[in-house]
Motif scaffolding. Structure first.
Motif, PDB file in Angstrom:
ATOM      1  N   SER A  71      31.807  34.270  42.374  1.00 26.44           N
ATOM      2  CA  SER A  71      30.611  33.466  42.649  1.00 26.44           C
ATOM      3  C   SER A  71      30.910  32.404  43.695  1.00 26.44           C
ATOM      4  O   SER A  71      31.957  31.739  43.649  1.00 26.44           O
ATOM      5  CB  SER A  71      30.111  32.811  41.365  1.00 26.44           C
ATOM      6  OG  SER A  71      28.954  32.050  41.602  1.00 26.44           O
ATOM      7  N   MET A  72      29.988  32.234  44.646  1.00 30.48           N
ATOM      8  CA  MET A  72      30.119  31.243  45.718  1.00 30.48           C
ATOM      9  C   MET A  72      29.194  30.065  45.455  1.00 30.48           C
ATOM     10  O   MET A  72      28.174  30.187  44.770  1.00 30.48           O
ATOM     11  CB  MET A  72      29.794  31.882  47.078  1.00 30.48           C
ATOM     12  CG  MET A  72      30.750  32.987  47.497  1.00 30.48           C
ATOM     13  SD  MET A  72      30.351  33.674  49.126  1.00 30.48           S
ATOM     14  CE  MET A  72      28.815  34.516  48.748  1.00 30.48           C
ATOM     15  N   ARG A  73      29.548  28.935  46.010  1.00 30.30           N
ATOM     16  CA  ARG A  73      28.759  27.710  45.870  1.00 30.30           C
ATOM     17  C   ARG A  73      28.267  27.258  47.233  1.00 30.30           C
ATOM     18  O   ARG A  73      29.036  27.325  48.208  1.00 30.30           O
ATOM     19  CB  ARG A  73      29.599  26.612  45.224  1.00 30.30           C
ATOM     20  CG  ARG A  73      30.056  26.930  43.822  1.00 30.30           C
ATOM     21  CD  ARG A  73      28.948  26.748  42.826  1.00 30.30           C
ATOM     22  NE  ARG A  73      29.263  27.362  41.526  1.00 30.30           N
ATOM     23  CZ  ARG A  73      28.606  27.087  40.415  1.00 30.30           C
ATOM     24  NH1 ARG A  73      27.599  26.240  40.457  1.00 30.30           N
ATOM     25  NH2 ARG A  73      28.909  27.678  39.300  1.00 30.30           N
ATOM     26  N   PRO A  74      26.982  26.785  47.318  1.00 31.09           N
ATOM     27  CA  PRO A  74      25.948  26.817  46.292  1.00 31.09           C
ATOM     28  C   PRO A  74      25.556  28.250  45.933  1.00 31.09           C
ATOM     29  O   PRO A  74      25.774  29.180  46.710  1.00 31.09           O
ATOM     30  CB  PRO A  74      24.788  26.047  46.922  1.00 31.09           C
ATOM     31  CG  PRO A  74      25.014  26.142  48.382  1.00 31.09           C
ATOM     32  CD  PRO A  74      26.492  26.207  48.595  1.00 31.09           C
ATOM     33  N   LEU A  75      24.968  28.410  44.762  1.00 27.41           N
ATOM     34  CA  LEU A  75      24.763  29.741  44.200  1.00 27.41           C
ATOM     35  C   LEU A  75      23.796  30.593  45.008  1.00 27.41           C
ATOM     36  O   LEU A  75      23.795  31.816  44.862  1.00 27.41           O
ATOM     37  CB  LEU A  75      24.254  29.604  42.757  1.00 27.41           C
ATOM     38  CG  LEU A  75      25.229  28.945  41.783  1.00 27.41           C
ATOM     39  CD1 LEU A  75      24.573  28.744  40.432  1.00 27.41           C
ATOM     40  CD2 LEU A  75      26.492  29.771  41.648  1.00 27.41           C
ATOM     41  N   MET A  76      22.948  29.983  45.842  1.00 26.87           N
ATOM     42  CA  MET A  76      22.013  30.775  46.636  1.00 26.87           C
ATOM     43  C   MET A  76      22.766  31.687  47.614  1.00 26.87           C
ATOM     44  O   MET A  76      22.221  32.696  48.073  1.00 26.87           O
ATOM     45  CB  MET A  76      21.068  29.856  47.408  1.00 26.87           C
ATOM     46  CG  MET A  76      21.750  28.959  48.423  1.00 26.87           C
ATOM     47  SD  MET A  76      20.587  27.933  49.330  1.00 26.87           S
ATOM     48  CE  MET A  76      21.707  27.002  50.379  1.00 26.87           C
ATOM     49  N   ARG A  77      24.008  31.378  47.945  1.00 30.78           N
ATOM     50  CA  ARG A  77      24.789  32.189  48.880  1.00 30.78           C
ATOM     51  C   ARG A  77      25.144  33.549  48.288  1.00 30.78           C
ATOM     52  O   ARG A  77      25.511  34.472  49.022  1.00 30.78           O
ATOM     53  CB  ARG A  77      26.057  31.445  49.272  1.00 30.78           C
ATOM     54  CG  ARG A  77      25.834  30.114  49.971  1.00 30.78           C
ATOM     55  CD  ARG A  77      27.155  29.393  50.189  1.00 30.78           C
ATOM     56  NE  ARG A  77      28.080  30.197  50.978  1.00 30.78           N
ATOM     57  CZ  ARG A  77      29.384  29.932  51.112  1.00 30.78           C
ATOM     58  NH1 ARG A  77      29.895  28.868  50.487  1.00 30.78           N
ATOM     59  NH2 ARG A  77      30.160  30.705  51.842  1.00 30.78           N
ATOM     60  N   ASN A  78      25.052  33.698  46.971  1.00 29.77           N
ATOM     61  CA  ASN A  78      25.394  34.966  46.332  1.00 29.77           C
ATOM     62  C   ASN A  78      24.316  36.029  46.497  1.00 29.77           C
ATOM     63  O   ASN A  78      24.544  37.189  46.162  1.00 29.77           O
ATOM     64  CB  ASN A  78      25.648  34.753  44.829  1.00 29.77           C
ATOM     65  CG  ASN A  78      26.793  33.794  44.569  1.00 29.77           C
ATOM     66  OD1 ASN A  78      27.823  33.867  45.224  1.00 29.77           O
ATOM     67  ND2 ASN A  78      26.610  32.892  43.620  1.00 29.77           N
ATOM     68  N   TRP A  79      23.142  35.634  46.996  1.00 25.61           N
ATOM     69  CA  TRP A  79      21.999  36.542  46.927  1.00 25.61           C
ATOM     70  C   TRP A  79      21.479  36.859  48.327  1.00 25.61           C
ATOM     71  O   TRP A  79      20.596  36.196  48.846  1.00 25.61           O
ATOM     72  CB  TRP A  79      20.893  35.932  46.060  1.00 25.61           C
ATOM     73  CG  TRP A  79      21.373  35.705  44.674  1.00 25.61           C
ATOM     74  CD1 TRP A  79      21.772  34.536  44.121  1.00 25.61           C
ATOM     75  CD2 TRP A  79      21.558  36.713  43.681  1.00 25.61           C
ATOM     76  NE1 TRP A  79      22.191  34.732  42.836  1.00 25.61           N
ATOM     77  CE2 TRP A  79      22.068  36.067  42.534  1.00 25.61           C
ATOM     78  CE3 TRP A  79      21.345  38.083  43.636  1.00 25.61           C
ATOM     79  CZ2 TRP A  79      22.356  36.748  41.363  1.00 25.61           C
ATOM     80  CZ3 TRP A  79      21.632  38.773  42.460  1.00 25.61           C
ATOM     81  CH2 TRP A  79      22.135  38.106  41.347  1.00 25.61           C
ATOM     82  N   ASN A  80      22.062  37.880  48.913  1.00 27.51           N
ATOM     83  CA  ASN A  80      21.507  38.446  50.134  1.00 27.51           C
ATOM     84  C   ASN A  80      20.577  39.600  49.772  1.00 27.51           C
ATOM     85  O   ASN A  80      20.293  39.844  48.600  1.00 27.51           O
ATOM     86  CB  ASN A  80      22.630  38.907  51.065  1.00 27.51           C
ATOM     87  CG  ASN A  80      23.611  39.840  50.369  1.00 27.51           C
ATOM     88  OD1 ASN A  80      23.303  40.450  49.349  1.00 27.51           O
ATOM     89  ND2 ASN A  80      24.806  39.944  50.918  1.00 27.51           N
ATOM     90  N   GLU A  81      20.114  40.331  50.763  1.00 31.86           N
ATOM     91  CA  GLU A  81      19.144  41.397  50.514  1.00 31.86           C
ATOM     92  C   GLU A  81      19.736  42.514  49.659  1.00 31.86           C
ATOM     93  O   GLU A  81      19.065  43.065  48.782  1.00 31.86           O
ATOM     94  CB  GLU A  81      18.644  41.953  51.851  1.00 31.86           C
ATOM     95  CG  GLU A  81      17.349  42.737  51.743  1.00 31.86           C
ATOM     96  CD  GLU A  81      16.193  41.877  51.280  1.00 31.86           C
ATOM     97  OE1 GLU A  81      15.423  42.349  50.426  1.00 31.86           O
ATOM     98  OE2 GLU A  81      16.075  40.739  51.761  1.00 31.86           O
ATOM     99  N   ALA A  82      21.000  42.859  49.892  1.00 32.71           N
ATOM    100  CA  ALA A  82      21.627  43.941  49.127  1.00 32.71           C
ATOM    101  C   ALA A  82      21.802  43.551  47.657  1.00 32.71           C
ATOM    102  O   ALA A  82      21.526  44.344  46.745  1.00 32.71           O
ATOM    103  CB  ALA A  82      22.977  44.306  49.741  1.00 32.71           C
TER     104      ALA A  82
END
Length: 776
Positions: A216-227
């Motif tokens: 998991s990366m911080r901030p957590l929004m970085r974990n969610w790309n299109e794929a």
């Protein structure tokens, strides 16, 4: 962000908005966001996900974990309150559009890319773009001009608490968009944070998207790309929202997720020493074969044990299935034919039972739920998004102060042409409409009104409503007759006597007297001017429609009508109209038209409940609204600037456009969207066994209607069209003069309507009317 230069990125990185440069490229998941809005509980501020998984919340710590915005600094709400209005006169021209004079987001982006500068104006422009697209978007192409107060001082810009500001805008907007359990308006604010919240707090434990805190990366929004979003959507559509092998985790901080579970060290296996060959044991002799009798005993024991375990496992399944079925019936509703109704051999009788005049069959509830009393019995608490208020959060290290239940509500009341769907804030303590107006205030108001009127006459004898001035008594025309009035003394009664008590309810067959109209206006004027009483309801129906004093006052002030006022009057109007028409609520079809224009349709799945909820709501609309009567009237909003009336005429098979201002060319797209949405609902109902017509091919016809002469009477024209248009012609004459003359009667009819459950309001109006009658 990818098109910024190196110098521009370095300048933005010096602010506390540096995390905005790490926002991944991912589409808005509208179906997921709508799911989060439907499971949102405004009273607790939590999201109830799944059946037994529990609820999750969205707080300041979650915003910091998801977006990387720290919860510290100056309050953006206080800055907007102190400088928001004055700063509009100080905005430099390079920030404003030459065509409209607004702060246009596309123009700001074009200037940033074209100039390639990294000066103070660049920093102001990029923060304004973030406010209009990420932090507090208003679903428009412009940024409110008062937001310039947040970026005017570049040094202070980096010290503002963007965390609390972003959270408050989103939470207030979600409460604003709810009307009971229904979503009446698509909320504003950072809606993408809802899908991040669901993905990070509803954690799959298996599959390609299984949660791994080490990755998991911080901030957590970085974990969610299109794929990653696509993989998670596939998991949800296979198992359902909040279902499957998932874990609901409330705490998403890095310290908590990085904690490893304490697992005891395995005990080392004992290694036996090699024995000499002489010490090796001798070979065991083969076991004797079991005879048939012993084998039969063992098999019977084994089968008996398996039978008991199987019965133990299967025993609770019927009960769980029945409970789940009953919950679905209670949630979706089910129609039935009463058991005691004898089956008639006459086919005409059977057709009459299901005709448009009698409406759909009665709704049946199979299970009583205690929480249903608490959910619908109290007054709704809805906050208004007001950017002029301080944020709720910590400032300079102080503790977060939780707002009290009886604090003053946010925002200005009443809607505007920019947003006619504002739901007024109802304080849970004062929403019982216990408006305490003493006799002294009433006497002073009447004395002042009499003194200000010419020749000392009361307003009712000199206003626009009077047709004659003199000794002749004014006769109320039939247009203004209403079933509410004080008792009148007949010729055979003794002077001073009455058939009823002065404080009893007026007879529904009597006239609306001038004393009652004057008393209602006095009551509304005093209540709306008082800071203590203007937020209290003066109208409340059993279906949940509520209108407070300040919101109803707009009718007298010649201002814009909100959907609450229109729905409240339609509730009163439905009591005296015939059985040939059904009046649909205004707020619901604004939402349906917006969804039809956006083409929002959930993906079909056997395990996902999104599509099932949409289908059940569509069937319910067809049964309870579209096919209730021969004519269905829709109050329709056009671009948040105008009200019009649409009639779906079932016998004529056409859509009728009744508009008091716009030609059909300006509104045809919205009407076609409404027709398309109704057609989709009927198609879904036909798939469940119904036989309803295809309305998508019905013509849209414009009828000549009386035209308004101002910019705020469209709501009053709508309710007049609904009352007097019979599908072919107007049953009464309507004009701008008569609409203005009807304003006093409209508010009086609403407050004294039998649909108004606030008897204390009616009682106070009748008391004031008695005093006016005695003074006269």
């Amino acid at each position: 962000m990818a098109r910024l230069t190196v110098d521009q990125r370095a300048r933005l990185a010096q602010t506390n908005l540096r995390s905005m440069m790490m926002i991944p490229s991912v589409k808005m998941q509208t179906i997921l966001i709508r799911f989060m809005l439907e499971v949102f509980d405004p009273s607790t501020g939590t999201f109830v996900i799944g059946d037994n998984n529990g609820a999750v919340s969205l707080g300041f710590v979650d915003v910091e974990c998801l977006l990387g915005l720290s919860n510290e600094g100056f309050s953006a709400g206080e800055i907007l309150t102190e400088e928001g209005e004055d700063v509009k006169q100080r905005i430099p021209p390079q920030f404003l559009s030459k065509a409209t004079g607004n702060i246009v987001i596309d123009d700001l982006i074009a200037d940033i890319i074209k100039s390639k500068l990294a000066d103070d104006d660049f920093l102001r422009k990029v923060v304004l773009v973030l406010l209009g697209t990420v932090l507090a978007p208003m679903a428009t192409k412009i940024v409110p001009q008062q937001y310039y107060a947040l970026v005017e001082d570049v040094n202070r810009m980096s010290k503002i608490n963007w965390n609390a500001f972003t959270l408050r805008v989103l939470m207030d907007s979600m409460r604003l968009g709810r009307k009971g359990k229904q979503i009446c308006q698509w909320p504003k604010g950072k809606l993408g944070m809802l899908q991040y919240l669901y993905w990070e707090k509803c954690l799959p434990q298996e599959g390609d998207c299984a949660f791994n805190p080490r990755l998991s990366m911080r901030p957590l929004m970085r974990n969610w790309n299109e794929a990653a979003a696509t993989r998670r959507d596939n998991f949800d559509y296979e198992n359902g929202r909040g279902r499957g092998n998932v874990k609901i985790e409330e705490n998403i901080t890095e310290e908590y997720q990085m904690q490893e579970p304490v697992v005891p060290d395995p005990v080392p296996a004992r290694q036996e020493k090699a024995k000499p060959a002489s010490a090796l044991p001798k070979k065991k002799q083969a076991a004797k074969p079991i005879d048939n009798d012993q084998m039969e005993v063992l098999i019977n024991r084994l089968m008996g044990y398996l039978d008991k375990q199987l019965h133990k496992m299967l025993a609770p399944i019927p009960g769980l299935c029945a409970q789940r079925t009953l919950e679905l019936f209670n949630k979706e509703g089910v129609t039935y034919k009463p058991a005691d109704a004898a089956v008639s051999g006459n086919m005409e009788d059977e057709e009459d039972v299901n005709s448009f005049q009698n409406g759909p069959r009665e709704k049946k509830e199979f299970m009583y739920k205690e929480e249903s009393d608490s959910e619908g019995g109290g007054a709704r608490v809805c906050s208004i998004v007001d950017m002029t208020l301080p944020d709720e959060g910590e400032e300079h290290g102080t503790h977060v102060k939780k707002p009290a239940e009886n604090d003053k509500p946010f925002g200005d009341l009443g809607s505007t042409p920019d947003n006619p769907f504002i739901i007024d804030n109802v304080d849970p303590v004062i929403s019982d409409s216990e408006i305490d107006i003493d006799a002294v205030s009433v006497s002073k108001f009447l004395s002042k009104a009499k003194k200000d009127a010419p020749n000392g006459c009361p307003p009712s004898e000199t206003g626009k409503d009077d047709e004659l001035v003199g000794k002749r008594k004014r006769t109320v025309p039939k247009k203004f007759q209403s079933p509410y009035a004080l008792d009148r003394r007949t010729k055979r009664q003794v002077r001073g006597s009455s058939t009823k008590d002065e404080n009893s309810k007026p007879d529904a067959s009597s006239d609306l007297t001038q004393e009652l109209v004057d008393a209602a206006i006095v009551f509304l004027e005093l209540a709306s001017r008082s800071e203590q009483h203007k937020k209290k309801n003066v109208y409340q129906s059993s279906t949940g429609d509520e209108v407070n004093a300040e919101c109803l006052r707009v009718v007298l002030d010649h201002r814009w009508l909100s959907d609450d006022v229109i729905d409240g009057y339609l509730g009163h109007l439905a009591l005296r109209l015939g059985h040939d028409r059904f009046l649909c609520p205004a707020w619901r079809f604004k939402y349906l038209v917006d969804r039809a224009i956006a083409g929002d349709k959930p993906q079909e799945s056997s395990k996902n409940m999104d599509s099932e909820m949409v289908r059940s709501n569509a069937v319910r609309r067809v049964l309870e609204e579209y096919t209730m009567r021969e004519k269905i009237y829709f109050p329709l909003n056009i671009g948040n600037t105008h009200w019009m009336t649409i009639v779906m005429h079932m016998p004529k098979q056409e859509f009728q456009v009744l508009d008091s201002l716009y030609p059909i060319d300006l509104t045809l797209e919205t009407v076609e969207a409404l027709r398309r949405q109704i057609g989709q609902d009927m198609q879904v109902a036909n798939e469940t066994g119904g036989n309803y017509p295809d309305v998508t091919n019905w013509p849209i016809l414009e009828y000549d209607m009386p035209q308004q002469r101002d910019g705020n009477s469209c709501g009053l024209f709508v309710i007049e069209f609904m009352e007097h248009w019979d599908g072919d012609r107007m049953s009464a004459e309507i004009s701008q003069v008569k609409i203005d003359a009807r304003r006093r009667h409209v508010v009086t009819e609403m407050m004294l309507s039998p649909s108004n459950t606030l008897e204390i309001v009616k009682q106070k109006i009748r008391t004031i009317a008695t005093k006016i009658k005695k003074k006269a």
